[in-house]
Design a protein around this motif. Structure first.
Motif, PDB file in Angstrom:
ATOM      1  N   LEU A 138       3.177   8.355   8.355  1.00  0.00           N
ATOM      2  CA  LEU A 138       2.905  10.165   9.156  1.00  0.00           C
ATOM      3  C   LEU A 138       1.521   9.030   9.015  1.00  0.00           C
ATOM      4  O   LEU A 138       0.948   8.680  10.095  1.00  0.00           O
ATOM      5  N   GLU A 139       0.586   9.129   8.326  1.00  0.00           N
ATOM      6  CA  GLU A 139      -0.641   8.080   7.933  1.00  0.00           C
ATOM      7  C   GLU A 139      -0.733   6.998   8.649  1.00  0.00           C
ATOM      8  O   GLU A 139      -2.169   6.787   9.118  1.00  0.00           O
ATOM      9  N   ALA A 140       0.611   6.191   8.670  1.00  0.00           N
ATOM     10  CA  ALA A 140       0.090   4.631   9.069  1.00  0.00           C
ATOM     11  C   ALA A 140       0.268   4.828  10.610  1.00  0.00           C
ATOM     12  O   ALA A 140       0.316   4.098  10.921  1.00  0.00           O
ATOM     13  N   GLY A 141       0.624   5.672  10.566  1.00  0.00           N
ATOM     14  CA  GLY A 141       0.586   6.060  12.547  1.00  0.00           C
ATOM     15  C   GLY A 141       2.481   6.069  13.218  1.00  0.00           C
ATOM     16  O   GLY A 141       2.138   5.425  14.108  1.00  0.00           O
ATOM     17  N   PHE A 142       2.890   6.230  12.685  1.00  0.00           N
ATOM     18  CA  PHE A 142       4.959   6.286  12.975  1.00  0.00           C
ATOM     19  C   PHE A 142       5.476   7.522  13.020  1.00  0.00           C
ATOM     20  O   PHE A 142       4.668   8.417  12.360  1.00  0.00           O
ATOM     21  N   TYR A 154       2.730   5.910  -2.740  1.00  0.00           N
ATOM     22  CA  TYR A 154       3.832   7.022  -3.275  1.00  0.00           C
ATOM     23  C   TYR A 154       3.273   7.210  -5.032  1.00  0.00           C
ATOM     24  O   TYR A 154       4.226   7.704  -5.310  1.00  0.00           O
ATOM     25  N   ASN A 155       3.491   5.522  -5.023  1.00  0.00           N
ATOM     26  CA  ASN A 155       3.403   6.022  -6.764  1.00  0.00           C
ATOM     27  C   ASN A 155       1.889   6.856  -7.511  1.00  0.00           C
ATOM     28  O   ASN A 155       2.207   7.355  -8.168  1.00  0.00           O
ATOM     29  N   GLN A 167       1.110  -1.149  -0.069  1.00  0.00           N
ATOM     30  CA  GLN A 167       0.150   0.005   0.071  1.00  0.00           C
ATOM     31  C   GLN A 167       1.008   0.959   0.555  1.00  0.00           C
ATOM     32  O   GLN A 167       0.735   2.294  -0.836  1.00  0.00           O
ATOM     33  N   ALA A 168       1.154   1.326   0.582  1.00  0.00           N
ATOM     34  CA  ALA A 168       3.001   2.457   0.657  1.00  0.00           C
ATOM     35  C   ALA A 168       3.787   2.916  -0.859  1.00  0.00           C
ATOM     36  O   ALA A 168       3.550   4.022  -1.055  1.00  0.00           O
ATOM     37  N   TRP A 184      11.089  -1.116  -1.556  1.00  0.00           N
ATOM     38  CA  TRP A 184      10.849  -1.129  -1.730  1.00  0.00           C
ATOM     39  C   TRP A 184      10.226  -1.969  -2.602  1.00  0.00           C
ATOM     40  O   TRP A 184       9.362  -2.655  -3.434  1.00  0.00           O
ATOM     41  N   ARG A 185       9.893  -0.544  -3.693  1.00  0.00           N
ATOM     42  CA  ARG A 185       9.868  -0.836  -4.835  1.00  0.00           C
ATOM     43  C   ARG A 185      10.741  -1.300  -5.868  1.00  0.00           C
ATOM     44  O   ARG A 185      10.801  -1.871  -6.623  1.00  0.00           O
TER      45      ARG A 185
END
Length: 76
Positions: free
Chosen positions: A53-57, A42-43, A37-38, A73-74
């Motif tokens: 940040l939106e994922a809570g980190f 990003y894409n 999903q990240a 990851w990409r």
């Protein structure tokens, strides 16, 4: 991987994030679903910092710039 070590308090905080599979004092293992999903976000034009940040980190805690993680990851 960052040279920073996570304290037991920080490890408990990371463990509470639903996007984390496992954490040790040296590393964080993210859920594969979060990674996918990240990369998709990003894409689609989202900034790496915004995704994490939106994922809570708390980026100051994880010790790796989100852009570096997404780049790895990409490539996979």
């Amino acid at each position: 991987m960052s040279k920073r070590l996570f304290t037991s308090t920080l490890m408990r905080l990371l463990e509470s994030n639903l996007n984390v599979v496992h954490e040790t004092e040296k590393a964080i293992t993210y859920k594969p679903e979060f990674k996918v999903q990240a990369v998709k976000s990003y894409n689609e034009g989202y900034q790496p910092m915004q995704i994490f940040l939106e994922a809570g980190f708390d980026v100051a805690i994880i010790g790796v710039t989100p852009k570096k993680g997404l780049k790895r990851w990409r490539a996979k």
